[in-house]
Scaffold this active site. Structure first.
Site, PDB file in Angstrom:
ATOM      1  N   CYS A 152       0.804  -1.224   0.000  1.00 39.08           N
ATOM      2  CA  CYS A 152       0.000   0.000   0.000  1.00 39.08           C
ATOM      3  C   CYS A 152       0.838   1.277   0.000  1.00 39.08           C
ATOM      4  CB  CYS A 152      -0.959   0.008   1.186  1.00 39.08           C
ATOM      5  SG  CYS A 152      -2.053  -1.439   1.230  1.00 39.08           S
ATOM      6  N   HIS A 195      -3.534   7.248   1.530  1.00 38.40           N
ATOM      7  CA  HIS A 195      -3.889   5.873   1.172  1.00 38.40           C
ATOM      8  C   HIS A 195      -5.296   5.603   1.689  1.00 38.40           C
ATOM      9  CE1 HIS A 195      -4.043   1.637   0.719  1.00 38.40           C
ATOM     10  NE2 HIS A 195      -3.822   1.350   1.999  1.00 38.40           N
ATOM     11  N   ASN A 255     -10.015  -0.455  -0.379  1.00 41.29           N
ATOM     12  CA  ASN A 255      -8.555  -0.403  -0.322  1.00 41.29           C
ATOM     13  C   ASN A 255      -7.988  -1.048  -1.581  1.00 41.29           C
ATOM     14  OD1 ASN A 255      -5.822  -0.706   0.199  1.00 41.29           O
ATOM     15  ND2 ASN A 255      -6.087  -1.476   2.281  1.00 41.29           N
TER      16      ASN A 255
END
Length: 320
Positions: A114, A247, A277
Site C-alpha cells: 500500500c 492511502h 482499499n
C-alpha cells in the site's frame, strides 16, 4: 534547479462494482458493520480476463492524454504492485509493450504494497532530478481480489481492484518538494500473504492474513509521525497544506491523520467509500479523482501518505 512535476494523471476501475449489500449475501456481514468500521461502501472487482497490466495500461493512457504526451516520449516506467501479472517479467515491461513503447526505456516494478506508490514516485523523482529521465510514467495497479479469501469476512470486505497513474515530467518550477520513506520488517506478521510457489507447488496460504487492530494502531502512529517529518523537513507548516491525498484503507485512519495535523476532513480527498482499499493504486486513484473533480488545482500543496505491509510507509509533499 530541476524539479519533477506532475504533468498528467489518469485512473481506471473495473466495470464490476460490488456493494456491501452484495457481500452480505455471501458472508456474515452487513452494510452497517462495514461502513461503521471502515467507511467503505463499494469496491470494483476485475473481470476474470483482466490482468493488473490491463488496468495499469488503461490508467496510463489517460495520464498520457492529460499530459499531452505521446507514449514514445516516456523514458521511464515504474509500476507499483503487489499483484503482478506473473512471477517475471515485471508488470512494467508488460505495460510498456501494451502502450507500444519501443524506445528501450527502463521499466521495472516496485513492491511496497500500500506504500508502493510513494516508493515509486520517490524513485522517479530521483531519476528526473539527476537528469536520467525527462518524462516518467508512475503507476499504482492492483488486483487484490485474487489474493483475498472471499470466505473471510474480516478481509474480503476491505479490498478492491484498480489503477492510477501519473506522468512526472522535468520542470523548472516546483513539483515534488520533499519525500520520505520508511520500513520496519519486525512487524511483517501483522499483514502479509505467506504463500509461496516453489518446485511447482504452493506452500502456505495464498490469501491475505491481517491483524486488523495491530495494523490500525501502527498505521495511526506512523502516518502521523511521517506527515510531521515531511512537512517540517521541507520547511512548511500543516496550515500550508491544501489537500491531503492519503492511502484509502480506512476512514478512521484517515481522520486520525487529518486531526493530528489540525486539518478538517474538507481538506482530504476521500475515495475509500467508492473504491475500498486498492493498495498501491489507492493514492493515484484518489489524486486523479481530486484533479478531475476540480477539487485539486494547479499551484496547490498536496501531502500524499500511505502505509502497507512490511511495514513500509512514506509521504510526499508536492506542489501540483
Amino acid at each position: 534547479m530541476q524539479y519533477a512535476k506532475i504533468s498528467g494523471t489518469g485512473s481506471y476501475l473495473p466495470a464490476n462494482r460490488v456493494s456491501n449489500d452484495d457481500l452480505a449475501q455471501k458472508v456474515d456481514t452487513s452494510d452497517e458493520w462495514i461502513t461503521a468500521r471502515t467507511g467503505i461502501k463499494f469496491r470494483h472487482i476485475a473481470a476474470e480476463n483482466e490482468k493488473t497490466s490491463d488496468l495499469a495500461a488503461e490508467a496510463a493512457h489517460r495520464a498520457l492524454d492529460a499530459a499531452g504526451l505521446d507514449s514514445g516520449e516516456i523514458d521511464l516506467i515504474i509500476v507499483a504492485t503487489a499483484t503482478p501479472d506473473m512471477q517475471f517479467p515485471s508488470t512494467a515491461t508488460i505495460v510498456q509493450q501494451k502502450l507500444g513503447i519501443t524506445n528501450g526505456c527502463p521499466a521495472f516494478d516496485v513492491q511496497a504494497v500500500c506504500a508502493g506508490f510513494m516508493y515509486a514516485l520517490t524513485t522517479a523523482n530521483a531519476y528526473i532530478k539527476s537528469g536520467m529521465a525527462k518524462n516518467a510514467l508512475v503507476i499504482g495497479a492492483e488486483t487484490f481480489s485474487r489474493i483475498v479469501d472471499w470466505n473471510d469476512r474480516t478481509t474480503c470486505v476491505l479490498f478492491g481492484d484498480g489503477a492510477g497513474a501519473v506522468v512526472l515530467s522535468a520542470s523548472d518550477t516546483p513539483g515534488i518538494i520533499h519525500s520520505k520513506l520508511k520500513a520496519d520488517g519486525n512487524y511483517l506478521k501483522l499483514l502479509n500473504v505467506p504463500g509461496q510457489i516453489a518446485c511447482g507447488k504452493v506452500s502456505g496460504s495464498p490469501y491475505i492474513s491481517m491483524d486488523g487492530p495491530g495494523v490500525f494502531k501502527f498505521a495511526v502512529k506512523m502516518l502521523s509521525k511521517i506527515a510531521d517529518d515531511v512537512i517540517e523537513e521541507a520547511g512548511y507548516t500543516a496550515a500550508q497544506i491544501d489537500w491531503i491525498v492519503p492511502h484509502q484503507a480506512n476512514r478512521r485512519i484517515i481522520e486520525s491523520t487529518a486531526k493530528h495535523l489540525g486539518l478538517s476532513m474538507d481538506k482530504v480527498v476521500l475515495t475509500v467509500q467508492d473504491h475500498g482499499n486498492t493498495s498501491a493504486a489507492s493514492i493515484p486513484l484518489a489524486l486523479d479523482t481530486g484533479i478531475r473533480s476540480g477539487q485539486i488545482k494547479r499551484g496547490q500543496n498536496l501531502l500524499l501518505e500511505g502505509i502497507g505491509g512490511g511495514f513500509a510507509w512514506g509521504a510526499v509533499l508536492l506542489q501540483y
